[in-house]
Write an enzyme that holds these catalytic residues in place. Structure first.
Site, PDB file in Angstrom:
ATOM      1  N   HIS A 661       5.679 -12.763  -7.100  1.00  0.00           N
ATOM      2  CA  HIS A 661       5.278 -13.082  -5.725  1.00  0.00           C
ATOM      3  C   HIS A 661       3.776 -12.841  -5.546  1.00  0.00           C
ATOM      4  CE1 HIS A 661       5.882  -8.741  -5.840  1.00  0.00           C
ATOM      5  NE2 HIS A 661       5.053  -8.638  -4.804  1.00  0.00           N
ATOM      6  N   ASP A 663       1.095 -11.270  -2.564  1.00  0.00           N
ATOM      7  CA  ASP A 663       1.138 -10.364  -1.409  1.00  0.00           C
ATOM      8  C   ASP A 663       0.420 -10.987  -0.228  1.00  0.00           C
ATOM      9  OD1 ASP A 663       2.459  -8.438  -2.888  1.00  0.00           O
ATOM     10  OD2 ASP A 663       0.618  -7.389  -3.463  1.00  0.00           O
ATOM     11  N   HIS A 713       2.346 -11.524  -9.259  1.00  0.00           N
ATOM     12  CA  HIS A 713       2.833 -10.373 -10.017  1.00  0.00           C
ATOM     13  C   HIS A 713       4.303 -10.100  -9.703  1.00  0.00           C
ATOM     14  CE1 HIS A 713       1.420  -8.883  -6.119  1.00  0.00           C
ATOM     15  NE2 HIS A 713       2.272  -7.862  -6.251  1.00  0.00           N
ATOM     16  N   ARG A 723      12.461   5.333  -8.932  1.00  0.00           N
ATOM     17  CA  ARG A 723      11.007   5.160  -8.912  1.00  0.00           C
ATOM     18  C   ARG A 723      10.560   4.910  -7.475  1.00  0.00           C
ATOM     19  NH1 ARG A 723       7.661  -0.134 -10.508  1.00  0.00           N
ATOM     20  NH2 ARG A 723       5.543   0.734 -10.383  1.00  0.00           N
TER      21      ARG A 723
END
Length: 732
Positions: A661, A663, A713, A723
């Protein structure tokens, strides 16, 4: 031309032409001067008097030492007759008729110059007895009209200081038959206003304050004069430099202020000239020989960084087996902090006493109890009082204070960015804060020394021997009208005990407790506005300030920058805060939290505004991210605006990864909040255009990269554990 015999004697010629000039050959020898003073006990003021006398080599004889004072409280009411009785007795025993007697107070007096100048000025008056003068008549105002008028200067007699020949002073006090609590001022005044006695004894006043400066009624006339490594008091009204400064009546604080400088205690050329005198060095002692200190810790309101306070307490460089702790906690909110400290470290100290909020002990009572604990403990050499909002950065603070060897001494601490400190340089008429002339210079470090001040608070050291002698009152902090700290200082001042503050070292600061929330798990995270320095020390990576200097910014992928920003504590607190809040999104496209209600690339997350942290986060971005952005992307300046800032949670059984995607940002910040290995396996970020992956994110390190167009990314799969990352879409 034949010279007159008069002109052949130059010294005599000058003396005739200038009768006020005292010729060297006619000067009264300094050895003829004897200073008499009455001191029934040794006070801090008396010791200061003796130091100033020693500085100028005056010969002092103390009368009444060790005797009980019966002269009344003549500071507020007529009294002091005991001094006249003691003086009369002492003079009767003296034989040398050419002796010059200086009779002077000692508890509130300092010498500003030496015997030579004093005797010269005395001789120039051409009288046998010279009294100090005042602008106010006391104690009997009805005698005002009977005082002789003077051409210039003060008309009224001050009995706190006079100088004269032994026979004349002996004659003056010969008729004393009063009681010890009768007024010495009234006795001497009646002699002075009697024309016959005044002429017989040959009395005059030092009307223009050439020898004596009484401060009562003259505060606006007296200033400090700094010149050639010397400090004098200057009378502006008469342009004179008095030799003796007397803080008579209600001017004790003013003489204390002047005594910080006179005589040459502090100068611009040499700084503090006495700060290394009369010390109590600890360096030669074994640790088992160190003074025993009771540390009273007071928690009276919700306060940030309490855990850090206890961490710093542990770092104090002082043998813990020579420390006893007394912890007063009135805040339920801080019970966990206190219990955690006591559980982990309490056994390191010789003794620990804890009083919690359930015992209902209020502020004044807790502080009185603290003093009483030291007072009743014969082994207690010192009591260190410290409020929980004090940040002691200097680990040797306790040693430094003890070595000063003072009755009460505080390390100067200030509030960041403000002129607020834990001492007052002066008091207003009603006993509240007033700013002394030197206050700003002391707070900002332009004048460094040890200062006699009227008020200290927050952190200070008190001698145990003082608590067992002068300060036996068990309610020093009680008052119906004053706060406990003001009541305490008021009582100390009334007993003539000096309080000092030292700014010889940078000791630390005091926290702001305003706007401190208590409805979060880690409330300190919200302190970036109120206590920015402490927030940075707690939450910003220790290497952040070295990023540019030490070239710590890495470039793992094109136009992707990697740098340390958060401490481990910050990462842990943010994660724990989010888990405590617990309202994680489901990672669905439908998202009512965002404008339009639809998220193209959803994550399991919590937005900063859900925990009311968005303003704090924006401040963080402005202070710590924007400067890096402007360095690494030259010509781009950001105000760090964002629509979305959130914490993402990746779990194999929840949302392990994120599809490719762009941002919705000009640039994105992605901060790793936990550690690969101990906390999770897998994870990372891949930039597809460059086929470049970052597979081992470092805890507390930020990835900064462009959001649109170039840096497509994806989030790589987390295969085990959990995480956490903090993401900000900046400048959407």
């Amino acid at each position: 031309m034949r010279l007159s015999p008069l002109l052949l004697i130059p010294g005599f010629f000058v003396c005739v032409l200038f009768p006020l000039t005292v010729c060297d050959e006619q000067q009264i020898p300094k050895d003829n001067l004897l200073v008499l003073t009455v001191a029934t006990k040794e006070t801090d003021g008396f010791r200061r008097f003796l130091k100033s006398a020693k500085h100028f080599n005056y010969t002092i004889k103390v009368l009444g030492r060790g005797q009980k004072w019966k002269g009344g409280d003549y500071m507020t009411a007529p009294g002091g007759g005991q001094k006249v009785r003691l003086l009369k007795t002492a003079l009767e025993e003296m034989k040398k008729q050419d002796k010059i007697i200086l009779f002077i107070e000692s508890y509130d007096v300092v010498f500003a110059s030496g015997p030579k100048e004093l005797l010269k000025k005395f001789q120039q008056t051409r009288h046998k007895v010279v009294f100090s003068s005042e602008s106010l008549v006391w104690p009997d105002r009805h005698l005002e009209d009977k005082h002789p008028h003077v051409r210039e200067g003060n008309r009224f007699l001050g009995s706190g200081g006079f100088i004269g020949y032994l026979p004349n002073i002996r004659e003056m006090v010969a008729d004393w038959k009063g009681k010890d609590n009768d007024s010495d001022q009234l006795f001497f005044t009646k002699i002075y206003i009697d024309p016959v006695k005044r002429k017989s004894i040959n009395i005059t006043l030092d009307s223009k304050c050439r020898m004596f400066q009484n401060l009562h009624g003259a505060l606006d006339e007296v200033v400090l004069k700094f010149e050639d490594s010397r400090v004098r008091a200057r009378n502006l009204l008469y342009d004179t430099l008095p030799v003796i400064i007397h803080g008579n009546g209600p001017t004790k604080l003013q003489i204390n202020y002047l005594g910080n400088y006179i005589p040459n205690t502090w100068t611009f050329e040499n700084g503090c000239t006495v700060c290394h005198e009369d010390l109590r060095p600890l360096t030669a002692l074994k640790e088992s020989e160190y003074p025993m200190v009771v540390i009273g810790i007071f928690i009276q309101q919700p306060t940030p960084f309490v855990a850090v306070f206890f961490e710093r307490l542990m770092k104090l460089k002082y043998p813990k087996n020579r420390l006893k702790l007394l912890i007063f906690n009135q805040e339920v909110h801080h019970e966990n902090h206190v219990s955690s400290f006591l559980h982990n470290h309490g056994n390191l100290y010789q003794d620990v006493k804890f009083i919690g909020p359930e015992e209902g002990v209020d502020g004044p009572a807790s502080r009185n109890l603290g003093f009483d604990m030291c007072r009743k403990d014969k082994d207690c050499d010192y009591f260190l009082s410290i409020d929980i909002e004090v940040v002691l950065k200097e680990e040797n603070t306790l040693k430094i204070l003890i070595e000063q060897n003072l009755p009460i001494v505080a390390p100067m601490i200030t509030r960041v960015g403000r002129l607020w400190s834990n001492f007052w340089g002066a008091l207003s008429v009603d006993g509240y804060y007033a700013r002394s002339e030197d206050y700003v210079d002391i707070v900002q470090g332009r004048r460094v020394g040890v200062w006699n001040v009227p008020y200290v608070s927050s952190v200070y050291l008190v001698k145990g021997s003082l608590l067992r002698s002068e300060l036996t009152d068990s309610e020093l902090f009680n008052s119906h009208i004053l706060d406990p700290d003001m009541a305490y200082c008021h009582n100390i001042r009334n007993k003539g005990i000096f309080m000092y503050v030292t700014n010889m070292h940078t000791f630390g600061r005091i926290l702001s407790t305003e706007n401190y929330p208590t409805d979060h798990l880690h409330n300190d995270l919200w302190q970036i506005f109120e206590n920015p320095v402490d927030w940075q020390e707690r939450y910003i990576h220790e290497n952040y300030t070295h990023i540019m200097k030490d070239k710590l910014i890495e470039t793992p992928c094109p136009d992707v920058y990697w740098f340390p920003v958060f401490s481990d504590v910050a990462c842990d607190h943010i994660v724990e805060e989010m888990e405590h809040f617990g309202q994680w999104s489901g990672g669905r496209n439908q998202d009512p939290r965002i404008q339009g209600g639809y998220e193209n690339v959803p994550t399991v997350d919590i937005h900063m505004n859900q925990i009311n942290f968005e303003k704090n986060w924006h401040k963080f971005l402005l202070e710590y991210i924007a400067p890096i952005t402007e360095k690494m992307y030259p010509g781009y300046y950001t105000k760090a605006q964002f629509d979305l800032a959130f914490i993402v949670r990746y779990k194999p059984d929840e949302q392990p990864s994120l599809r490719p995607h762009h941002d919705a940002s000009t640039f994105t910040i992605n901060i790793a909040l936990n550690q690969l290995g101990p906390d999770y396996q897998g994870g990372g970020c891949k930039f597809l255009r460059y086929d470049c992956s970052i597979k081992a994110p470092r805890k507390g390190w930020a990835l900064m990269h462009p959001g649109r167009l170039t840096h497509y990314h994806e989030g790589l799969p987390t295969t085990a554990g959990v995480r956490y990352i903090a993401v900000s879409f900046v400048d959407p």
